[in-house]
Design an enzyme around this catalytic site. Sequence first.
Site, short mmCIF file in Angstrom:
data_model
loop_
_atom_site.label_atom_id
_atom_site.label_comp_id
_atom_site.label_asym_id
_atom_site.label_seq_id
_atom_site.Cartn_x
_atom_site.Cartn_y
_atom_site.Cartn_z
N CYS A 163 0.92 -1.16 -0.04
CA CYS A 163 0.02 -0.10 0.18
C CYS A 163 0.96 1.33 0.14
O CYS A 163 0.32 2.49 -0.20
CB CYS A 163 -0.90 -0.03 1.09
SG CYS A 163 -2.09 -1.43 1.25
N HIS A 303 -2.74 7.89 6.43
CA HIS A 303 -3.14 6.55 5.78
C HIS A 303 -4.16 6.19 6.25
O HIS A 303 -5.17 5.69 5.49
CB HIS A 303 -1.83 5.56 6.28
CG HIS A 303 -1.79 4.27 5.66
ND1 HIS A 303 -1.89 3.95 4.31
CD2 HIS A 303 -2.17 3.06 6.18
CE1 HIS A 303 -1.94 2.85 3.76
NE2 HIS A 303 -2.11 2.35 5.32
N GLU A 314 -0.60 5.19 14.01
CA GLU A 314 -0.46 6.43 13.04
C GLU A 314 -0.67 7.74 14.06
O GLU A 314 0.30 8.59 13.83
CB GLU A 314 -1.36 6.34 11.81
CG GLU A 314 -0.83 7.53 11.01
CD GLU A 314 -1.66 7.64 9.55
OE1 GLU A 314 -1.11 8.32 8.54
OE2 GLU A 314 -2.49 6.91 9.63
N LYS A 335 -9.78 7.97 2.67
CA LYS A 335 -10.26 6.74 2.44
C LYS A 335 -11.47 6.46 3.09
O LYS A 335 -12.23 5.64 2.64
CB LYS A 335 -9.03 5.72 3.34
CG LYS A 335 -7.76 5.52 2.58
CD LYS A 335 -7.19 4.23 3.30
CE LYS A 335 -5.59 4.39 2.74
NZ LYS A 335 -4.61 5.53 2.65
N HIS A 340 -9.70 2.04 0.38
CA HIS A 340 -8.11 1.89 0.17
C HIS A 340 -8.18 1.26 -0.99
O HIS A 340 -8.35 0.21 -1.33
CB HIS A 340 -8.12 1.00 1.60
CG HIS A 340 -6.50 0.73 1.70
ND1 HIS A 340 -5.51 1.50 0.80
CD2 HIS A 340 -5.72 0.31 2.43
CE1 HIS A 340 -4.25 1.03 1.33
NE2 HIS A 340 -4.44 0.51 2.24
N PHE A 400 2.00 -3.35 4.09
CA PHE A 400 2.17 -4.77 4.67
C PHE A 400 3.71 -5.00 4.43
O PHE A 400 4.16 -4.52 3.52
CB PHE A 400 1.54 -6.06 3.96
CG PHE A 400 0.35 -6.15 4.37
CD1 PHE A 400 -0.49 -5.21 5.29
CD2 PHE A 400 -0.77 -7.07 3.64
CE1 PHE A 400 -1.94 -5.68 5.70
CE2 PHE A 400 -2.10 -7.25 4.29
CZ PHE A 400 -2.70 -6.40 5.04
#
Length: 413
Positions: A163, A303, A314, A335, A340, A400
């Site tokens: 991502c 994010h 975050e 998002k 996403h 990831f």
Amino acid sequence: MERRVVITGTGLLSPLGNTVAENWEAAIAGKSGIGPITLFDASRLATQFGGEVKNFDPATVMDRKEVKRFDRFIHLAMGAAAEAVRDCGLTFEGELVERTGVVVGAGMGGLGAIEETKLVLVEKGPGRVSPFFIPSCIINMAPGMISMKYGLLGPNYGAVSACASAGHAIADAFHMVKRGDCDAMLTGGAESAMTELAFAGFNSARALSTRNDNPQAASRPWDKDRDGFVMGEGAGILVLEELEHALARGAKIYGEIIGAGASSDAHHITAPHPEGRGARLAMTNALRSAGIAPEQVGYINAHGTSTDLGDVQETEAVKKVFGEHAYKLAVSSTKSMHGHLLGAAGAIEAILTVLALKHQVIPPTINLENRDEACDLDYVPGKAREVQGVEVALSNSFGFGGTNATLVFRQYK
């Protein structure tokens, strides 16, 4: 003299719309692009909704034979690139074709083509597998097809980091222009993992929201009732250009990219570091790259995936980087509206961040109705916010494998 890098063109396809203007209008209106899945039969899945790009005909930007040969993520990349090239007004001829490159990120690539071809192999045998199968799904074919369409001879490759892919792609392109390797770059990300296999995999990992009764309320970053992220698809392409080159041709300038940072969590294959160590380091490195103090930042496009761990970590990372100034920042997650987009997320979010600085309007975080007590920053809930004097913004992308990217944008003056 240090070369400055500006954004002179943008292109977007996402669940919010098929142009940059449509995306921006929907984002500042707080509209959701999430709905029931129509691209395949999702009836067997725990999650039956997502963010789809609607009413896009790839034959408007590609030859019909190419449309049949290539995966949907490449279609979307070509669509966003076509808008960005029209928007920037560059004419690719002469020396410029050798001084312009393409770097586009994707996290999953042609998963749809892989699934479909596996069925052909099983049901009809290896002799019926298309000779175009491999090029139809490899990630670097998105920038490859863009470079072929416009005859661009500069660097051409795909960035693959889950991502964070688009964020890393934009960072690479920025550095190439800044150090003089190129005068212009087409960069961003594309993704279309709207397939049964992808949803089944993310469901098994308990990563996706299962709020099938109310899809538009499913993506709810920092909300107590969040239950996972919402899958989206799309593509975003930015044209980065050296400032003097842009000024010499009278280009319109959206904003300036002034820094980029990257890091690793070195912690877990999917979970973020519990103290947000990698996210903190990415933001710190980005600020150092830009040569600015934390107090100069006025907005962070987070994010903000709407996952249990990610949202908290975050938030903690932002507080560690910015200290007391963290509570003076506007932080939002678009998002919540477009879902996403995995490897393309950093591209749409970068464009929306640049537009936020240009128009001095911060897009909201929708569906934030019952804030998690561990998430105590200003997340611009519900409605867009007009601001004054916000000149610098960050855009975060984490993936990831513990891979992190942060971009720094500045209002162009």
